[in-house]
Scaffold this active site. Sequence first.
Site, mmCIF file in Angstrom:
data_model
loop_
_atom_site.group_PDB
_atom_site.id
_atom_site.type_symbol
_atom_site.label_atom_id
_atom_site.label_comp_id
_atom_site.label_asym_id
_atom_site.label_seq_id
_atom_site.Cartn_x
_atom_site.Cartn_y
_atom_site.Cartn_z
ATOM 1 C CE LYS A 68 -4.393 -1.384 1.046
ATOM 2 N NZ LYS A 68 -5.538 -1.709 1.333
ATOM 3 C CE LYS A 102 -5.174 -11.204 -2.773
ATOM 4 N NZ LYS A 102 -5.344 -10.961 -1.341
ATOM 5 C CE LYS A 123 -12.706 -10.270 1.076
ATOM 6 N NZ LYS A 123 -12.255 -9.889 2.415
HETATM 7 P P1 TYM Z 1 -9.097 -11.492 3.900
HETATM 8 O O1 TYM Z 1 -10.464 -11.069 4.295
HETATM 9 O O2 TYM Z 1 -8.324 -10.601 2.989
HETATM 10 O O3 TYM Z 1 -9.151 -12.903 3.203
HETATM 11 C C1 TYM Z 1 -9.784 -13.991 3.846
HETATM 12 C C2 TYM Z 1 -9.088 -15.297 3.518
HETATM 13 O O4 TYM Z 1 -9.151 -15.564 2.110
HETATM 14 C C3 TYM Z 1 -7.843 -15.841 1.622
HETATM 15 N N1 TYM Z 1 -7.749 -15.354 0.229
HETATM 16 C C4 TYM Z 1 -7.332 -16.109 -0.791
HETATM 17 N N2 TYM Z 1 -6.916 -17.385 -0.848
HETATM 18 C C5 TYM Z 1 -6.567 -17.859 -2.068
HETATM 19 N N3 TYM Z 1 -6.602 -17.113 -3.207
HETATM 20 C C6 TYM Z 1 -7.008 -15.833 -3.195
HETATM 21 N N4 TYM Z 1 -7.054 -15.131 -4.320
HETATM 22 C C7 TYM Z 1 -7.400 -15.275 -1.941
HETATM 23 N N5 TYM Z 1 -7.863 -14.050 -1.566
HETATM 24 C C8 TYM Z 1 -8.055 -14.127 -0.228
HETATM 25 C C9 TYM Z 1 -6.909 -15.068 2.566
HETATM 26 O O5 TYM Z 1 -5.605 -15.562 2.534
HETATM 27 C C10 TYM Z 1 -7.600 -15.283 3.888
HETATM 28 O O6 TYM Z 1 -7.244 -16.536 4.446
HETATM 29 N N6 TYM Z 1 -6.361 -10.380 7.886
HETATM 30 C C11 TYM Z 1 -7.274 -11.362 7.356
HETATM 31 C C12 TYM Z 1 -8.479 -11.596 8.240
HETATM 32 C C13 TYM Z 1 -8.117 -11.938 9.645
HETATM 33 C C14 TYM Z 1 -7.623 -13.198 10.098
HETATM 34 C C15 TYM Z 1 -7.444 -13.036 11.509
HETATM 35 C C16 TYM Z 1 -7.340 -14.397 9.468
HETATM 36 C C17 TYM Z 1 -8.205 -11.103 10.720
HETATM 37 N N7 TYM Z 1 -7.804 -11.781 11.855
HETATM 38 C C18 TYM Z 1 -6.950 -14.103 12.283
HETATM 39 C C19 TYM Z 1 -6.853 -15.460 10.259
HETATM 40 C C20 TYM Z 1 -6.671 -15.301 11.642
HETATM 41 C C21 TYM Z 1 -7.760 -10.867 6.003
HETATM 42 O O7 TYM Z 1 -7.788 -9.693 5.750
HETATM 43 O O8 TYM Z 1 -8.230 -11.829 5.183
#
Ligand code: TYM
Length: 329
Positions: free
Chosen positions: A111, A193, A196
């Site tokens: 970012k 990647k 969203k």
């Molecule tokens: P977030 O919301 O960005 O994504 C959620 C989960 O989806 C996975 N992911 C993907 N996996 C494969 N290919 C993709 N293109 C793809 N896009 C997203 C992410 O790796 C993730 O597992 N910080 C975290 C949320 C969070 C969290 C936590 C996770 C907050 N506290 C504690 C685990 C434990 C996040 O922003 O994920």
Amino acid sequence: MKTMLSGIKPTGKLTLGNYIGAIRQFAKYQDEYEMYIFIANLHAITIQVDPKELKKNTRDLVALYLACGLDPKKTTVFLQSDVHEHAELGWILTCHSYMGELQRMTQYKDKTAKGETNITAGLFTYPSLMAADILLYDADYVPVGIDQKQHVELARNIAERFNNRYGETFTVPEPLVEEVGAKVMSLTEPTKKMSKSGDDEKCVIYLLDDPKAARKKIMSAVTDSIGIIQYDVENQPGIANLLTIHSTLTGESIDSIVERFKGKGYGDLKKEIGDNIEKFLTELQGRYNEIINSGICEQVLEEGRLKAGKLAHKKLMKVKKRVGFQIFN
Ligand code: TYM
């Protein structure tokens, strides 16, 4: 029974990447582990979000968790903001995180590299809050996509640092990243990647996309001019991505798909994958619609809040004692 925990931010619409990299694992492991899955809405406001959209995305995420197979009898599903211990431990762990290590987190670095000027302090300390999410429940494993692995590794470091300084307090967690599907790529730029917040609607399949439109996105996915169906991430990232998607959704190995399509064209492969995606989304959305109209989500979150809250409270009390906040015994 070992404990597993993970979460997803309710920002933007949920993608096929989120399903393949994360939710699919949650559903798969819920029989074997004590499972805690939450909606990371505290993390969601590290960027500017519209409250109405946040509400809708949060409701959708709960319903989609259930529609994707999370069983509230086996998995504790809750809202991060419902358990105030997350924010409280988040602060304590922020005070045990170094500026240098937070600066090294790639999500933050990306970012800043893009020259974004509206980066909040919350976005910077985001990984310390994530460490709190994980450590509050003594999670042994954290199933995530590859992009979140670095954050879980930081949580490990913080746990070890805390344990060394104050005595054994936290379980040191391990990231659980699947071999296939940990990074689903964009359909139009398969070296990036699937995310969203992709600018181009064609690059991403949303779980609530019209199934026929999703099929079309697969049909128009970028491939290459090599013309041979094989798994070669470097030279054929588009085909490798389609093979990954198909393998994870059907359970058939990539080798077996490649073998079946020997001598056939990309169009044949895309047709089979497109048909399968259309069917997958139609069924998923059928369950989602039933769930969202049933009113069950509220009850699931309430039960989750109570169960997660109890555990989180106990752990936070222990932490407060360790750092010297509890002064009378
Ligand atoms: P977030 O919301 O960005 O994504 C959620 C989960 O989806 C996975 N992911 C993907 N996996 C494969 N290919 C993709 N293109 C793809 N896009 C997203 C992410 O790796 C993730 O597992 N910080 C975290 C949320 C969070 C969290 C936590 C996770 C907050 N506290 C504690 C685990 C434990 C996040 O922003 O994920």
